[in-house]
Design a protein around this motif. Structure first.
Motif, short mmCIF file in Angstrom:
data_model
loop_
_atom_site.label_atom_id
_atom_site.label_comp_id
_atom_site.label_asym_id
_atom_site.label_seq_id
_atom_site.Cartn_x
_atom_site.Cartn_y
_atom_site.Cartn_z
N VAL A 117 -9.21 -9.58 7.37
CA VAL A 117 -8.75 -8.96 6.00
C VAL A 117 -9.76 -7.59 6.02
CG1 VAL A 117 -8.74 -8.71 3.63
CG2 VAL A 117 -7.94 -10.82 4.73
N GLY A 118 -10.96 -7.66 6.37
CA GLY A 118 -11.89 -6.64 6.37
C GLY A 118 -11.85 -5.60 7.49
N SER A 127 -4.63 1.93 2.07
CA SER A 127 -3.12 1.83 2.20
C SER A 127 -2.98 0.73 1.43
CB SER A 127 -2.89 1.02 3.50
OG SER A 127 -3.70 0.06 4.01
N LYS A 128 -1.52 0.25 1.29
CA LYS A 128 -1.18 -0.86 0.19
C LYS A 128 -1.83 -2.15 0.75
CE LYS A 128 3.43 1.18 -0.80
NZ LYS A 128 4.86 1.00 -0.77
N PHE A 129 -2.18 -2.39 1.79
CA PHE A 129 -2.86 -3.81 2.35
C PHE A 129 -4.07 -3.50 1.70
CE2 PHE A 129 -5.29 -6.07 5.15
CZ PHE A 129 -4.86 -7.40 5.46
N THR A 134 -8.17 -5.72 -1.73
CA THR A 134 -9.31 -5.54 -2.46
C THR A 134 -9.01 -6.26 -3.96
OG1 THR A 134 -9.63 -3.19 -1.74
CG2 THR A 134 -10.50 -3.59 -3.94
N PHE A 135 -7.82 -6.25 -4.51
CA PHE A 135 -7.58 -6.85 -5.74
C PHE A 135 -7.83 -8.37 -5.59
CE2 PHE A 135 -4.28 -9.31 -7.99
CZ PHE A 135 -4.59 -9.16 -9.37
#
Length: 326
Positions: A117-118, A127-129, A134-135
């Protein structure tokens, strides 16, 4: 590298001794281990109390008791427990065996998720990802470990109720009776590990993924990465060979520093899912004021933390040859 490892080991020994001494003094002065016996109604004969006092070495000065415990370690003696039927050495290793399989699997899952993920969030910044990662990262980071574990346990109970079957295990580290051979026992153990591992891994992964993203962004903006791209190297080659290796060094550091927090999270997780591991052993020892059991727990836990920190220091040389050659 070998000399460096030996120096770190020699430095760790005094730290280990001082930590055990501080805990021994604090635990010895905080409560009377014989209070459970004295509070009985009717009270036991004085001879019984004196016998227990002698068995637990409470008739000796504090420093002498600590020295007796410390020298007994070389004979494999972890001291007497308040419960005379309990062998602390056998009990502590059995309990830590249960806890370590949870910690190791949770750390591996958290590290894999954090790196993937990082890195992807850094490569695809804004980006959306990246926004989604982050959320969820901040969401899991803000959740208390005990509350998240309770939510997962309730979810497992709801799924089992809706399916009218045992889909997810919510209590214990293993079933009492398992029919079948090694495969059946292994499957039962893994089934009981699903929810506790997810609980511990996600609360740990959240912070690690943010560190990995920040480290990766810093490396991607460095001069040598831009030079590698200017030479025409493929983007994935630059990211994997030149950026990722150096970006893993800060994650290695934070992973080693978080070992103590992971042990604390394991204590909470085991309590929620009612595992008979090192976490419940620690809580029971505190509740009973069992000083020697507390000392044994600290000794094994501190050794585990020191060894993993040493491994992290050695990994620096693997990730960055300049450190190894220095």
């Amino acid at each position: 590298m070998l000399a460096f490892a030996l120096r770190r080991l020699f430095v760790s020994i005094p730290i280990l001794i001082v930590s055990t001494f501080v805990v021994f003094v604090m635990a010895s002065l905080s409560a009377n281990p014989l209070s459970y016996l004295i509070a009985r109604n009717p009270p036991p004969p004085p001879q019984v109390i004196e016998g227990e006092r002698h068995r637990l070495y409470l008739d000796q000065p504090l420093l002498e008791r600590y020295w007796h415990w410390l020298t007994g370690l070389f004979r494999g003696d972890f001291g007497p427990s308040i419960d005379s039927t309990v062998n602390i050495r056998a009990e502590i290793f059995d309990r830590f065996g249960v806890t370590l399989r949870l910690i190791v699997l949770a750390m591996l899952l958290a590290l894999i998720l954090a790196v993937i993920v990082g890195v992807v969030s850094a490569v695809r910044q804004y980006s959306k990802f990246d926004y989604t990662a982050t959320f969820f990262g901040f969401l899991f980071l803000s959740m208390p470990a005990f509350w998240f574990a309770i939510l997962l346990k309730q979810m497992g109970i709801s799924i089992n109720t809706a399916a009218n079957d045992q889909i997810l295990y919510t209590i214990g580290s293993g079933s009492i009776y398992v029919n079948g051979g090694f495969g059946a026992h292994l499957g039962d153990i893994l089934g009981h590990m699903i929810l506790p591992t997810i609980s511990l891994a996600l609360t740990t992964y959240a912070a690690w993924s943010r560190f990995q993203r920040g480290s990766m962004l810093e490396v991607l903006g460095s001069d040598y990465v831009r030079l590698a791209r200017a030479k025409g190297l493929p983007r994935w080659t630059v990211t994997r060979k030149h950026a990722l290796r150096n970006a893993l060094i800060p994650l290695t550091t934070i992973t080693a520093l978080d070992i103590g927090s992971i042990l604390g999270g394991a204590v909470v997780t085991e309590t929620v899912f009612q595992w008979q591991g090192a976490g419940t052993f620690l809580l029971d020892s505190i509740h009973k004021s069992d000083v020697y059991a507390l000392e044994a727990w600290l000794l094994v836990a501190a050794t585990f933390v020191i060894v993993l920190n040493l491994i992290a220091d050695l990994l620096y040389g693997v990730l960055d040859p300049r450190i190894r050659y220095a």
